[in-house]
Every structure is written in C-alpha cells, then in structure tokens.
Design an enzyme around this catalytic site. Structure first.
Site, PDB file in Angstrom:
ATOM      1  N   GLY A   1      40.589  51.246 -20.506  1.00  0.00           N
ATOM      2  CA  GLY A   1      39.783  52.278 -21.150  1.00  0.00           C
ATOM      3  C   GLY A   1      40.392  52.656 -22.482  1.00  0.00           C
ATOM      4  O   GLY A   1      41.106  51.857 -23.104  1.00  0.00           O
TER       5      GLY A   1
ATOM      6  N   THR B   1      42.599  54.511 -25.476  1.00  0.00           N
ATOM      7  CA  THR B   1      44.022  54.804 -25.654  1.00  0.00           C
ATOM      8  C   THR B   1      44.317  56.259 -25.288  1.00  0.00           C
ATOM      9  O   THR B   1      45.341  56.554 -24.653  1.00  0.00           O
ATOM     10  CB  THR B   1      44.431  54.496 -27.108  1.00  0.00           C
ATOM     11  OG1 THR B   1      44.293  53.080 -27.308  1.00  0.00           O
ATOM     12  CG2 THR B   1      45.868  54.899 -27.392  1.00  0.00           C
TER      13      THR B   1
ATOM     14  N   GLY C   1      44.538  56.469 -21.656  1.00  0.00           N
ATOM     15  CA  GLY C   1      45.734  55.742 -21.222  1.00  0.00           C
ATOM     16  C   GLY C   1      46.993  56.590 -21.393  1.00  0.00           C
ATOM     17  O   GLY C   1      47.865  56.615 -20.513  1.00  0.00           O
TER      18      GLY C   1
ATOM     19  N   GLU D   1      45.238  48.726 -20.184  1.00  0.00           N
ATOM     20  CA  GLU D   1      44.519  47.898 -21.177  1.00  0.00           C
ATOM     21  C   GLU D   1      43.704  48.858 -22.020  1.00  0.00           C
ATOM     22  O   GLU D   1      42.688  49.383 -21.551  1.00  0.00           O
ATOM     23  CB  GLU D   1      43.555  46.936 -20.494  1.00  0.00           C
ATOM     24  CG  GLU D   1      44.196  45.906 -19.630  1.00  0.00           C
ATOM     25  CD  GLU D   1      43.175  44.856 -19.180  1.00  0.00           C
ATOM     26  OE1 GLU D   1      43.523  44.072 -18.314  1.00  0.00           O
ATOM     27  OE2 GLU D   1      42.043  44.861 -19.695  1.00  0.00           O
TER      28      GLU D   1
ATOM     29  N   CYS E   1      36.665  44.781 -25.856  1.00  0.00           N
ATOM     30  CA  CYS E   1      37.962  45.296 -26.307  1.00  0.00           C
ATOM     31  C   CYS E   1      38.559  44.445 -27.412  1.00  0.00           C
ATOM     32  O   CYS E   1      39.114  44.952 -28.374  1.00  0.00           O
ATOM     33  CB  CYS E   1      38.923  45.409 -25.135  1.00  0.00           C
ATOM     34  SG  CYS E   1      39.205  43.858 -24.280  1.00  0.00           S
TER      35      CYS E   1
HETATM   36  P1  NAD Z   1      37.626  56.076 -21.126  1.00  0.00           P
HETATM   37  O1  NAD Z   1      39.078  56.170 -21.295  1.00  0.00           O
HETATM   38  O2  NAD Z   1      36.786  57.213 -21.598  1.00  0.00           O
HETATM   39  O3  NAD Z   1      37.220  55.890 -19.598  1.00  0.00           O
HETATM   40  C1  NAD Z   1      37.693  54.787 -18.846  1.00  0.00           C
HETATM   41  C2  NAD Z   1      37.757  55.160 -17.392  1.00  0.00           C
HETATM   42  O4  NAD Z   1      38.719  56.184 -17.212  1.00  0.00           O
HETATM   43  C3  NAD Z   1      36.454  55.705 -16.814  1.00  0.00           C
HETATM   44  O5  NAD Z   1      36.319  55.192 -15.498  1.00  0.00           O
HETATM   45  C4  NAD Z   1      36.695  57.207 -16.788  1.00  0.00           C
HETATM   46  O6  NAD Z   1      35.959  57.873 -15.779  1.00  0.00           O
HETATM   47  C5  NAD Z   1      38.172  57.277 -16.488  1.00  0.00           C
HETATM   48  N1  NAD Z   1      38.864  58.478 -16.955  1.00  0.00           N
HETATM   49  C6  NAD Z   1      38.531  59.300 -17.974  1.00  0.00           C
HETATM   50  N2  NAD Z   1      39.474  60.260 -18.115  1.00  0.00           N
HETATM   51  C7  NAD Z   1      40.421  60.033 -17.176  1.00  0.00           C
HETATM   52  C8  NAD Z   1      41.651  60.673 -16.833  1.00  0.00           C
HETATM   53  N3  NAD Z   1      42.089  61.741 -17.480  1.00  0.00           N
HETATM   54  N4  NAD Z   1      42.386  60.140 -15.824  1.00  0.00           N
HETATM   55  C9  NAD Z   1      41.964  59.037 -15.178  1.00  0.00           C
HETATM   56  N5  NAD Z   1      40.797  58.402 -15.447  1.00  0.00           N
HETATM   57  C10 NAD Z   1      40.036  58.883 -16.442  1.00  0.00           C
HETATM   58  O7  NAD Z   1      37.244  54.709 -21.823  1.00  0.00           O
HETATM   59  P2  NAD Z   1      35.818  54.124 -22.030  1.00  0.00           P
HETATM   60  O8  NAD Z   1      35.192  54.896 -23.144  1.00  0.00           O
HETATM   61  O9  NAD Z   1      35.132  54.026 -20.721  1.00  0.00           O
HETATM   62  O10 NAD Z   1      36.124  52.626 -22.509  1.00  0.00           O
HETATM   63  C11 NAD Z   1      36.144  52.238 -23.843  1.00  0.00           C
HETATM   64  C12 NAD Z   1      37.559  51.946 -24.245  1.00  0.00           C
HETATM   65  O11 NAD Z   1      38.097  50.952 -23.382  1.00  0.00           O
HETATM   66  C13 NAD Z   1      37.678  51.362 -25.642  1.00  0.00           C
HETATM   67  O12 NAD Z   1      38.692  52.031 -26.353  1.00  0.00           O
HETATM   68  C14 NAD Z   1      38.097  49.920 -25.411  1.00  0.00           C
HETATM   69  O13 NAD Z   1      38.860  49.349 -26.419  1.00  0.00           O
HETATM   70  C15 NAD Z   1      38.841  50.024 -24.143  1.00  0.00           C
HETATM   71  N6  NAD Z   1      38.881  48.733 -23.472  1.00  0.00           N
HETATM   72  C16 NAD Z   1      40.045  48.025 -23.499  1.00  0.00           C
HETATM   73  C17 NAD Z   1      40.123  46.778 -22.901  1.00  0.00           C
HETATM   74  C18 NAD Z   1      41.396  45.988 -22.939  1.00  0.00           C
HETATM   75  O14 NAD Z   1      41.491  44.991 -22.243  1.00  0.00           O
HETATM   76  N7  NAD Z   1      42.369  46.359 -23.733  1.00  0.00           N
HETATM   77  C19 NAD Z   1      38.997  46.263 -22.255  1.00  0.00           C
HETATM   78  C20 NAD Z   1      37.831  46.993 -22.262  1.00  0.00           C
HETATM   79  C21 NAD Z   1      37.789  48.243 -22.861  1.00  0.00           C
END
Ligand code: NAD
Length: 469
Positions: free
Chosen positions: A216, A218, A221, A238, A272
């Site tokens: 998800g 940064t 993360g 990731e 990503c």
């Molecule tokens: P996000 O961080 O908003 O959400 C990702 C997941 O985390 C969701 O399931 C969400 O419900 C959960 N989440 C949200 N807040 C949380 C918390 N505080 N604790 C635990 N879980 C939580 O990300 P997104 O908007 O869904 O995804 C897009 C991002 O993902 C982009 O920045 C993209 O670059 C990244 N991404 C990275 C890769 C990689 O391999 N590096 C692959 C795909 C996507």
C-alpha cells in the site's frame, strides 16, 4: 451476499458500500470485520498452522494447485467482479486473473530446503528453515487479486497460515477466492476478513500474528512499521515509488513508449512499478512526447464491460482528485499538455491518458508518485545528473534504462538506488525474479525464494559429534 471466510466458514455482520468507479455509485455491499471476527480469524489460523506446517511441501503445493484450478474454473465471474469493483476493462481483468492463478501455481513449486553448512568429523551445522506461523496480509486496491494472492501463495507454501484483508475499496473478488478455498484448503489455513483502515490497524495491533505483509502507500507503511515496533515482528512492506525511465540517445523510443503505455497508462497507471516519469535527452523530448501522445490518444476509454474499451476509470475519488490536482499543478509549473489533461465529462472517475512536457524536478508530477495515467517527459543534458536526481528522491522501487549499449545500461543500473532495475524493459515482474524493496518504497524482498523465506525463520542447528577416546 459477500462474506468473510473464517475457519472454513462464511461470516458477516456489519456491511458497507462498495463503489463502482465507472458510475461513482454504490453497487454492492461488503462485510466489515468486527473485533470478535478478527479474533476468530486469528485463532483459526493459529489452530490450523501446526497441522498445515506438518504437511510436506508437495502436499501444500497440491492444495495450492487445487485452489488455482478452482480459480480457473470460476475465472469469468472472479475477473468480472474485479472489473466491477476496480474499474479495469474486463479483458484486462481476465488476463490478470489468469496470470494470478498461474503465479499461485508457480509459487507452489518453490522449495526452501535446509542447507548443510558443515559436516565433518567433529560437527554438523545445518541452516534450517521453519515457517514463522501466522501471517497478516493487507492488500491495496490497484491490483487486488494479484497482490493479495501472491501473499497467500508465498506464505502458505512455506507452512504458514494467513489472514488476508483486501482493500475496503475492492474486497469482493478476494472474498470470492477465499470462498473457493473452502474445502480445498484445511479450515483456518486461508482466512479472509474485510474492512478498511480500522480493521487493518487492528490486525497490526494484534499479538496473534507472527508477520505483517503489507502492500500500500508509504504513509500507511510507516504507520504500520511504527505500530509493529512494539512486537519486533518481521514485516514485508511494498510501498510507493516514483519510477523513472531513462532514455539514452541510442535507446529505442518506440520500445520505451510501448512500455510507458503498458505500465503508466493501462490500469490508469495504478501499478506500483509503472513508468511514472520519463527522462529523455533534451533533443529527443519532442519525439518522445509526440509518440507517447499518439499512443495515449489511441486508448478507448469506458467502463469495464463496454465493447472495445482499453482503459477504465481511476479506481477511487481520492485518487482521481489527486491526479486532477497534480495535473493542475503541472500547468501552473509551466507544463505543456501533449495529450489528455482534462477529465471526461461523464459520471465516474474517468481521466484520459495524459502526456506533459516542459516540467522538471520540483514539479509535483516529477517529484511525487501520481499513481494515475499521467506521464511527464523531462529533458536532460547529462545522464549523471539524472542518476543523481533519481537517487535524491525518497523512493527506490524500480527504474529502467533504454539503450543499445547494454554495458553502459548495466553500469547506470548499478548507480541507481532502486530495488529493481531493468534495461530495455520496465518492471520485469516475474515470480522468479526477486523484488527487493528499499528506501521509502518498503522493506524486505518479495517473490522468488526470497519472498517465501520472508515468511520463514532461519535456525542454525549445530550438532557436536561424540569423539572416540
Ligand atoms: P493504503 O495504504 O491507503 O491502503 C492499503 C491497505 O492498507 C488497505 O487494505 C487499507 O485498508 C489498509 N490500511 C489503511 N490504513 C491502515 C493502517 N493504519 N493500518 C493497517 N492497514 C491500513 O494504500 P492504497 O491507496 O490502497 O494503495 C496504493 C498505494 O499502494 C500506492 O502508493 C502504490 O504505490 C502502493 N503499491 C505498492 C506496491 C509495491 O509492490 N511496492 C504494489 C501495489 C501498490
């Protein structure tokens, strides 16, 4: 009704809307895990784990292969669901879903054998590998099935059990796959819960997990890493990226443009490791821009099931608003729009593939992860300057170099602080190629045996052999 899967049973109490990004209206309801339901999922995964780990690798692989077979049997329905909730054209969703099932099969073939390091008259030393236990997997919305199921296959083949939470924006196709796993995998091995940030945060705060596998943003993360510090628990993160494609004067513009369209426009650039900025020699910017704009203009935009559509909507309103804001900022910063640039006048989150020239570092579109179908073509005079600019940024996910001088390409790759570099290709994604995550793009390594070891612990076992008097 879509339900969670806990201990081989379907379960749902609370519900929230799931939005169709091509209409911006709710089209389905998803369950939202309660604290008790999450506890039950963790307890089920813990109870199932020793029995699952006791199976040999081939037996676990057989279960995973049967799951992949079940996905293939339901492939049309699963791919359609992913299209409905994520917005990608059905043909693309179908191809991704087939590829995902193939990845599950391939990851099931990996083995992490123990390694004898020393075996002499006095001692035997073995590097042994054991599963960590129960993995918490949290997935995003851009490629829901692929990203979630790679976590499942990588964890399960090594003897772990899992609780997977898809994004609250795209939960349905993942819940369906977990449902398919009932009766194929032993109860409790693959649990799927649904919900958003609060459920994710509750998973990270749960003491019943032995590892967190997160894909998800940064920002999330970093929040997860802070929360996990209390447990000193292994994590694979990731995260985001701002992946550069660097064209050298002798590189193929056509190949670069094709890769930019495939990664940076398809799926609305919500990939990503998409090409997120192109650096071209100053004298080639016009040619690159014109060719990329021509490809951008060729996309057929529409909702997932309209015939001939090659590009769907951006997946959600927050992302759509971000893309529009970044394009508006680009114009203020002196950017010249070569293609696209304004949202479509229809309901839903449609934004056309957009090419912008005349920007440089400092503009949001060059410095930030846009995660949308907008690519800047940035001119440069000295390639070393580009390398320094890329390395100065916070991310380190992937980069590509386009040149016929392969040795020079590899030398530039060696200078780039990115986990994955490719020459004459972008994002060489393949389950057999490790995907290392560095800087603010994450931590750990996904895919290949590294990805499987990421959910395992190494143990060094030294046996002293009795000596004859
Ligand atoms: P996000 O961080 O908003 O959400 C990702 C997941 O985390 C969701 O399931 C969400 O419900 C959960 N989440 C949200 N807040 C949380 C918390 N505080 N604790 C635990 N879980 C939580 O990300 P997104 O908007 O869904 O995804 C897009 C991002 O993902 C982009 O920045 C993209 O670059 C990244 N991404 C990275 C890769 C990689 O391999 N590096 C692959 C795909 C996507």
């Amino acid at each position: 009704m879509f339900q969670q899967v806990v201990n081989g049973a379907l379960l749902a109490t609370g519900f929230e809307d799931v939005i169709d990004p091509s209409t911006a209206a709710a089209f389905q309801r998803s369950p939202v895990a309660t604290a008790d339901e999450l506890d039950s999922a963790v307890a089920a995964a813990r109870a199932a784990q020793p029995g699952w780990a006791a199976l040999d690798w081939n037996s676990r692989a057989e279960h995973l292969t049967q799951l992949a077979d079940a996905i293939d049997r339901e492939i049309g329905w699963i791919a359609a669901l992913q299209s409905m909730e994520q917005g990608m054209p059905y043909s693309q969703s179908l191809a991704f879903t087939q590829y995902m099932a193939a990845r599950v099969r391939l990851l099931a073939t990996f083995r992490v054998p123990d390694r004898v390091l020393v075996d002499d008259d006095t001692r035997r030393v073995v590097e042994c590998w054991h599963p960590l236990g129960v993995v918490a997997a949290i997935a995003p919305w851009n490629g829901p099935l692929m990203l979630g199921m790679v976590k499942v296959a990588s964890a399960l083949i090594g003897g772990n059990t899992i609780v997977l939470k898809p994004s609250e924006l795209t939960p349905l196709s993942t819940l369906e796959i977990a449902r398919l796993g009932i009766g194929i995998l032993p109860d409790g091995v693959f649990n799927a819960v649904a919900g958003g940030r609060l459920v994710g945060a509750a998973m990270v705060a749960h003491s019943g997990f032995d590892k967190i596998s997160f894909t998800g943003s940064t920002a999330t993360g970093i929040a997860i890493a802070k929360q996990s510090a209390a447990f000193l628990r292994p994590m694979t993160l990731e995260l985001g990226g701002n992946d550069a494609a660097i064209l050298l004067p002798d590189g193929s513009i056509d190949d670069l443009v094709a890769a930019a369209a495939q990664t940076g426009f398809s799926n609305c650039g919500q990939f990503c490791a998409a090409i997120k900025r192109i650096y071209a020699p100053a004298a080639l910017v016009e040619e690159v821009g014109a060719k990329l704009a021509a490809v951008a203009d060729g996309f057929v935009i529409g909702s997932a099931f309209e015939p001939g559509v090659t590009l769907g909507p951006i997946q959600n309103k927050a992302q759509y608003d971000k893309v529009r804001a970044i394009v508006a900022d680009s114009l203020v910063a002196g950017g010249r729009v070569l293609s696209g640039g304004t949202p479509l006048d229809r309901p839903g989150y449609f934004f056309p593939p957009t090419v912008i020239a005349d920007l440089t570092d400092g503009a949001r579109l060059v410095d930030e992860e846009q995660f949308g179908p907008v690519i800047p073509v940035v001119g440069y005079d000295a390639v070393q300057d580009v390398v320094d600019r890329v390395n100065a940024g916070p991310y380190g996910l992937t980069a590509s170099i386009w040149t016929t001088d392969l040795a020079r390409g590899e030398a530039i790759a060696a200078q780039l602080a990115v986990g994955s570099a490719a020459i004459n290709r972008h994002a060489a994604f393949d389950p057999q190629i490790p995907f290392p995550l560095i800087k603010q793009s994450g931590m750990g390594v996904d895919y290949a045996d590294h990805g499987i070891k990421g959910a395992m612990r190494m143990q060094a076992v030294t046996t002293i052999k009795p000596q004859r008097a």
